[in-house]
Design a protein around this motif. Structure first.
Motif, mmCIF file in Angstrom:
data_model
loop_
_atom_site.group_PDB
_atom_site.id
_atom_site.type_symbol
_atom_site.label_atom_id
_atom_site.label_comp_id
_atom_site.label_asym_id
_atom_site.label_seq_id
_atom_site.Cartn_x
_atom_site.Cartn_y
_atom_site.Cartn_z
ATOM 1 N N GLY A 267 0.718 -1.367 -0.027
ATOM 2 C CA GLY A 267 -0.004 -0.014 0.048
ATOM 3 C C GLY A 267 0.811 1.125 0.141
ATOM 4 O O GLY A 267 0.149 2.213 -0.500
ATOM 5 N N ALA A 268 2.222 1.255 0.554
ATOM 6 C CA ALA A 268 2.907 2.475 0.553
ATOM 7 C C ALA A 268 4.432 1.871 0.277
ATOM 8 O O ALA A 268 5.312 2.070 1.151
ATOM 9 N N PHE A 269 4.554 1.135 -0.719
ATOM 10 C CA PHE A 269 5.675 0.463 -1.186
ATOM 11 C C PHE A 269 6.983 1.222 -1.005
ATOM 12 O O PHE A 269 7.997 1.034 -0.382
ATOM 13 N N LEU A 270 7.010 2.250 -2.150
ATOM 14 C CA LEU A 270 8.110 3.182 -2.385
ATOM 15 C C LEU A 270 8.665 3.861 -0.972
ATOM 16 O O LEU A 270 9.667 3.859 -0.616
ATOM 17 N N VAL A 273 10.090 1.102 1.688
ATOM 18 C CA VAL A 273 11.325 0.854 1.131
ATOM 19 C C VAL A 273 12.507 2.128 1.334
ATOM 20 O O VAL A 273 13.588 1.904 1.639
ATOM 21 N N GLY A 274 12.061 3.114 0.889
ATOM 22 C CA GLY A 274 12.821 4.381 1.100
ATOM 23 C C GLY A 274 13.239 4.604 2.548
ATOM 24 O O GLY A 274 14.364 4.948 2.702
ATOM 25 N N ILE A 280 19.353 2.618 6.848
ATOM 26 C CA ILE A 280 20.476 1.856 6.750
ATOM 27 C C ILE A 280 21.494 2.888 6.244
ATOM 28 O O ILE A 280 22.589 2.646 6.709
ATOM 29 N N ALA A 281 21.140 3.928 5.285
ATOM 30 C CA ALA A 281 22.260 4.672 5.080
ATOM 31 C C ALA A 281 22.821 5.734 6.228
ATOM 32 O O ALA A 281 23.857 6.024 6.455
ATOM 33 N N ALA A 337 3.530 3.189 14.089
ATOM 34 C CA ALA A 337 3.932 2.071 14.609
ATOM 35 C C ALA A 337 3.839 0.722 13.498
ATOM 36 O O ALA A 337 4.707 0.144 13.371
ATOM 37 N N ASP A 338 2.795 0.615 12.741
ATOM 38 C CA ASP A 338 2.694 -0.094 11.476
ATOM 39 C C ASP A 338 4.029 -0.074 10.604
ATOM 40 O O ASP A 338 4.489 -1.178 9.991
ATOM 41 N N ILE A 339 4.208 1.302 10.080
ATOM 42 C CA ILE A 339 5.318 1.584 9.385
ATOM 43 C C ILE A 339 6.607 1.264 9.826
ATOM 44 O O ILE A 339 7.342 0.544 9.191
#
Length: 529
Positions: A267-270, A273-274, A280-281, A337-339
């Motif tokens: 539902g909010a893939f980008l 993932v971003g 990590i960066a 929290a879900d994100i």
């Protein structure tokens, strides 16, 4: 019972199939567990609603792992880490928290929420990192030890975090709490707030909740660890716990994969993932700065430095615990929290991939000093010298000048190239490898001198040599009294303590300088030794 046996069979079958395949293709068991969880959970739907409850149970595997780590942390070991533990670990948590919080504030969120998210995401996965290091033999490397210092500090930092987070509660979230007909306090859409302990603390101010959490956890940790760390029963405890730890830890990794909510993810893939890649960066940036500041590795092309920078760049399993804790204390709203749960899970999923990236892509591109293969040894001699540093080179020069043929092994490629400019024959190779030691002439040598810097590797090398050659004379350099005992038990013939023996010699000179006869000074020195 059937409702329990079928999911249990599915989890075990997935692990039995996926983990050997993952290890076969060089992916490691951790990634195998995670992939198995993804397949039986989000992809196939073989498991579902029980995953979250099972994950809470499987977290005992993480607890057991930390307990086993604690059993090995004697006061002496902690004292040896006194600089890196608060330095590397403390600065990593602080800098990561600040940078993540700043990014969240830039997105328009209140500072309390930003600080809470920064604290949660500053932690890394002790379970995944240590399991990966142990499987790949990286735990004793410089990068592995630096990573362990960071992970250990993070695990200890969870205690003050549990005390601090209730102080960051958002009033607008507290106002959303409603009272059901039974009089029970429950947040809308949340049916997990019926625990007696949460009801008891529901009306307490944040600072009182913080003190209660801090006191309870500190009492348990201090009361148990201090008693058991130096106990003669710690090895038996470790061997008894190890099988359960392995089973539960594997189950925990599977539940992490199975618990990924692909509906929310797609539902909010980008954005998700971003956010994961951004986290990590940020961590890689912080770890890079700390690696240079604390001298982890010898250069930008150091494998140890890259290992340190990539291995702990994820969020950790304590993130799940802290996110749940923040929800129950009105610190983080459910939607965020879900994100965060997805960011934590995805970053953990990427960790074994980053290690594989390091081994397969980055390491082959490093300088020859870091990835140079062991050389073929074409000569054999009377004496084998393992390590040609300040200690080993003196012995080598004396033996060579007196006509004895030596075979010298060392793993410092730059040092070897410098020595060869002066026609000193040194072979590049790890002397602890049985095949390399055999090629150096272990079967015929009369003397083995062990002068390598890795104390545990030295003990391992000597134990192997003694098994192969009971008649071989072995001389070894010791770092301290405890190392002397380890070397003696492994079968060393003569042991030289590098600082102690030189100090005793200086003592003799001092006595003579103060007027004592050289004979009496020598006797006094012998009496002391």
């Amino acid at each position: 019972m059937n409702g329990f046996l079928l999911p249990a069979f599915i989890y075990l079958a997935a692990a039995v199939i996926a983990v050997p395949l993952a290890k076969r293709f060089g992916l490691g068991s951790v990634l195998g567990y995670l992939i198995a969880g993804v397949i039986i959970g989000p992809i196939s739907g073989l498991v579902g609603s029980e995953t979250e409850a099972l994950q809470h149970f499987a977290e005992f595997g993480v607890v057991m792992m930390l307990f086993l780590v604690g059993l090995e942390l004697e006061p002496r070991a902690l004292w040896e880490m006194r600089n890196r533990l608060p330095g590397l670990g403390g600065l990593q948590v602080l800098l990561t928290t600040v940078l993540v919080a700043a990014a969240v504030i830039a997105l328009g969120q209140p500072w309390e929420l930003a600080l809470a998210i920064g604290l949660v995401l500053s932690l890394s996965s002790t379970a995944i990192v240590l399991q990966t290091f142990n499987e790949k033999g990286l735990m004793k490397s410089e990068g592995g030890q630096a990573s362990f210092s960071v992970l250990l500090f993070q695990d200890m930092a969870v205690i003050p975090m549990l005390a601090l987070l209730p102080l960051l509660a958002l009033p607008e979230l507290s106002e959303l709490v409603v009272v059901q007909e039974s009089g029970q306090l429950v947040a809308p859409g949340d049916d997990h707030h019926d625990a007696a302990g949460e009801q008891a603390m529901a009306g307490l101010p944040g600072w009182q909740v913080a003190l209660l959490n801090l006191g309870a956890i500190a009492l348990v940790v201090i009361g148990i660890c201090v008693v058991l760390a130096n106990s003669e029963y710690r090895h038996e405890l470790g061997s008894d716990i190890e099988p359960f730890k392995g089973l539960l830890l594997g189950l925990f990794f599977i539940t992490v994969g199975a618990g990924i909510d692909f509906g929310t993810l797609f539902g909010a893939f980008l954005p998700i993932v971003g956010l994961t890649l951004a986290l990590i960066a940020i961590k890689v940036l912080v770890l890079t700065v700390l690696a240079f500041a604390y001298g982890v590795g010898r250069g930008i092309d150091s494998r140890d430095r890259w290992l340190f920078m990539l291995a702990v760049a994820q969020a950790g399993e304590f993130g799940f615990v802290l996110i749940s804790f923040c929800l129950s204390n009105d610190v983080i709203p459910q939607a965020i929290a879900d994100i965060l749960l997805l960011v934590v899970a995805l970053s953990m999923l990427l960790t074994p991939v980053l290690v594989i990236l390091l081994e397969k892509v980055i390491v082959p591109r490093l300088s020859t000093a870091e990835v140079r293969a062991d050389e073929e040894i074409t000569e054999q001699g009377t004496a084998i010298i393992a390590g040609h540093g300040r200690f080993g080179q003196v012995i080598n020069r004396i033996l060579a000048s007196n006509g004895f043929k030596t075979v010298v092994l060392d793993t410092e490629a730059d040092l070897i190239e410098d020595l060869r400019r002066f026609d000193i024959e040194v072979f590049y190779g790890d002397a602890s490898r049985p095949d390399l030691l055999a090629s150096a002439g272990l079967a015929e040598a009369r003397l083995l001198v062990v002068a390598i810097d890795d104390r545990e590797l030295a003990v391992k090398l000597i134990a192997h040599a003694r098994r192969e050659r009971p008649d071989l004379h072995i001389v070894a350099r010791a770092f301290d009294r405890r190392h002397v005992y380890d070397l003696y038990k492994s079968g060393t013939s003569d042991i030289v303590r590098e600082t102690f023996d030189s100090a005793v010699r200086a003592r003799r000179y001092s006595l003579q300088a103060l007027g004592m006869h050289p004979f009496d000074a020598e006797n006094a020195t012998r009496d002391y030794v």
